[in-house]
Write a protein that holds these residues in place. Sequence first.
Motif, short mmCIF file in Angstrom:
data_model
loop_
_atom_site.label_atom_id
_atom_site.label_comp_id
_atom_site.label_asym_id
_atom_site.label_seq_id
_atom_site.Cartn_x
_atom_site.Cartn_y
_atom_site.Cartn_z
N ASP A 8 51.90 38.49 48.95
CA ASP A 8 52.56 37.21 48.63
C ASP A 8 53.54 37.46 47.50
O ASP A 8 53.21 38.10 46.49
N PHE A 39 54.55 28.48 47.83
CA PHE A 39 54.42 27.30 46.95
C PHE A 39 55.77 26.92 46.34
O PHE A 39 55.85 26.53 45.18
N ARG A 105 46.44 21.76 44.49
CA ARG A 105 47.29 21.98 45.66
C ARG A 105 46.57 21.42 46.88
O ARG A 105 45.42 21.01 46.78
N ASN A 143 49.45 26.91 54.48
CA ASN A 143 48.66 27.98 53.86
C ASN A 143 47.19 27.61 53.91
O ASN A 143 46.79 26.53 53.48
N GLU A 144 46.40 28.47 54.48
CA GLU A 144 44.94 28.29 54.54
C GLU A 144 44.57 26.82 54.80
O GLU A 144 43.98 26.13 53.95
N ASN A 243 47.75 31.67 57.97
CA ASN A 243 46.63 32.49 57.50
C ASN A 243 45.32 31.72 57.61
O ASN A 243 45.10 30.73 56.90
N TYR A 268 38.55 38.07 51.39
CA TYR A 268 38.30 38.48 50.00
C TYR A 268 36.88 39.02 49.88
O TYR A 268 35.93 38.26 49.73
N VAL A 306 39.10 38.77 42.11
CA VAL A 306 39.61 37.42 42.29
C VAL A 306 39.30 36.63 41.01
O VAL A 306 38.78 37.19 40.04
N TRP A 308 38.06 33.23 41.36
CA TRP A 308 37.47 31.94 41.76
C TRP A 308 35.97 32.00 42.08
O TRP A 308 35.38 31.02 42.47
N PHE A 338 47.19 39.05 48.13
CA PHE A 338 47.61 38.03 47.19
C PHE A 338 47.47 38.68 45.82
O PHE A 338 46.37 39.06 45.45
N GLU A 348 45.81 31.08 38.50
CA GLU A 348 45.46 32.38 39.08
C GLU A 348 45.89 33.56 38.22
O GLU A 348 46.06 34.67 38.71
N HIS A 351 43.65 36.45 38.49
CA HIS A 351 43.48 37.03 39.83
C HIS A 351 44.28 38.32 39.86
O HIS A 351 45.43 38.36 39.41
#
Length: 689
Positions: A8, A39, A105, A143-144, A243, A268, A306, A308, A338, A348, A351
Amino acid sequence: MGIRFGGDYNPEQWPQEVWAEDLKLMKAAHVTMVTAGIFSWAKVEPRPGAYDFGWFDRVMDGLAGAGIEVCLATMTASPPPWLSRAHPEILPEGPDGQRRWPGGRQHYCPSSPVYREHAVRLVEQLADRYAGHPALALWHVGNEYGCHTRQCFCDVSAADFRRWLRERYETVDALNDAWSTAFWSQAYSDFAEVLPPRAAPTFPNPAQQLDYLRFGDDALRACYLAEKAVLDRRTPGVPVTTNLMPQHKPVDAFAWSTHMDVMALDFYQDPHEPDDHVRAGYAFDLMRSARSGQPWLLLEQAPGAVNWRPRNGPKPPGAMRLWSWQAVAQGADAVLYFQWRQSLGGAEKFHSAMLPHGGTRTRVHREVTALGAEFKALPDIAGTRSRADVALLADWHSWWALELDSKPSTALDHSRIALAHYRPLFEAGVACDVVPPDRELSGYRLVVVPNLYLLTARDATRLATYVRGGGRLVVSFFSGIVDEHDRVHPGGYPAPLRELLGLRVEEFWPLEAGSTVAVEGGPCAGRADLWSEAIDLEGAEALAHFTEGDLAGRPAVTRHAYGRGTVWYLGTRLEPGPLRALLDDVRAHAGVTPVLPDLPEGVQATVREADGGPHAPSRKYTFLLNHRTEAVDVALPRPLSDALAAATGAGSTAPTERITLPARGVAVLTAPEPAAETDEGAEGPASRG
Ligand code: GLA
């Protein structure tokens, strides 16, 4: 082009001076594709209808100049603040009527016509602007889907649900019948009375909940399809994807697959989970199988940690490389992350990224760059395919219905049950597809049905036809119980499978939390947990019995010869050891062998190949992946060369019959001479053409 490699790219987070450095470093890291603009909505449309694409033109042109392909996002995943201010009705609501506010988001109601109109208008602009752009290789819609807003329960959704129900049932009588509304005085006299299954004093109607899950998936897909329609019209020939997430309940990957030009997955791994590669294996096999073996794209993974999970472990040295190669070994033609450059601000910032806060002189960046070089060295892997003799069935409708409330046990978790049945096949080194129940099964030697609580009469007939024709089938507990409206099939459990299985389940006997029960007989002596059933034989033979507890002496595992085939039934969840023993035995019966014989524990082997056609040499790659944290020796049935070691200068091309894989090591084996290829030996039965 080979295996696509990249991540990304979010240039709007950075001043333009950084962009030139990005391109230089991407080239040095062997990046061939980025996913850009995910985004960017607020920046390209800062005010309603006022577009500012100039900065994005420079991004696209720069990438094209650097020879990097763009998987161009449609930018609709996070609506800008002005949109929800002008139209607060686009904000989603939970089942409790609580609104979800902007500030994160995915704060949109999937049914909102206002959201969809604005999204489509943006996509029209994007498509027209970048049609024919040399960097544009692929579209990435949204996205997702359903990641944060899985379902919305607002009034707009309610109206859309009623429209959906009218289309499906036509009359309110048909709806009442499907939803069993004679129960608890729920009969509707008009569609206008119907609501989403909002928080109620007690269990909402299960058929209503099930339809709302279907509707929710359709609503998300309608957002995707609205954008895809624009792209198909305005940039024909440019493939479109989105995705998906692994084992993601709101989104039926099989239903989406027919609308995706190429499957794409975000995965992930959790470095704190010692065998998360098995969960990955299941998700990767499902991706590959969803479009019948077509190569898929790993569109996101983390280069390291990650941000999260409650505790976010970094990927230890070699783990990211190993897990990336695992995706390729299981059919991926792209490995993306990502994200490219680690953010300094926002949610993030901790991340991991391909280019960490610490810059290029970091372990993560070195590992990323080295992996990019490896993929570049073996471009011919792209486009090759695998085949499997075993299929595992998975079905979102059954998953949705199984996990509704008011069941004999709320401990039945679809994903865990599916994985429990997948694991022994994965660990035995057997190539496996993961397919929906309506897929043609006759090409498989063995089909495993972990738990299909919801089974339509039509799909039950298909299973019977498969076995009658000589197939081998394993069916686990609590399958074939209800129809598509969560109504029990009349005629004793599991009515549509009774004749096939040669038995009747008289009573369900779920086990207490934490308790197990002994099972004895045949290959599967050991313990079982979660569930048991009181089985009456009606033609099947008992292979194993419960030897303790309330069902002591009654069958736990059965076998039934049916037509030219055989079906096994498991009335309980065998623990991993006995389940592996049973499935090994069933495989022997079905003539299913591993990709490589004598594979050491913890080593995964897969094959990808292509016949090459009349003008190209055939290609066959045997991937070996050592998921252990120590080195392991693998005996090969005939001499093979490690093409990966040779291509990257890490080893010799000399064929060998024994290979040592370092801890978390990877080998990509090829036969020394294409002419020497036969259908036996290292490539084993999984390669039968
Ligand atoms: C998802 C999203 C990305 C990012 C990553 C972080 O996959 O698609 O935008 O948030 O999670 O892991």
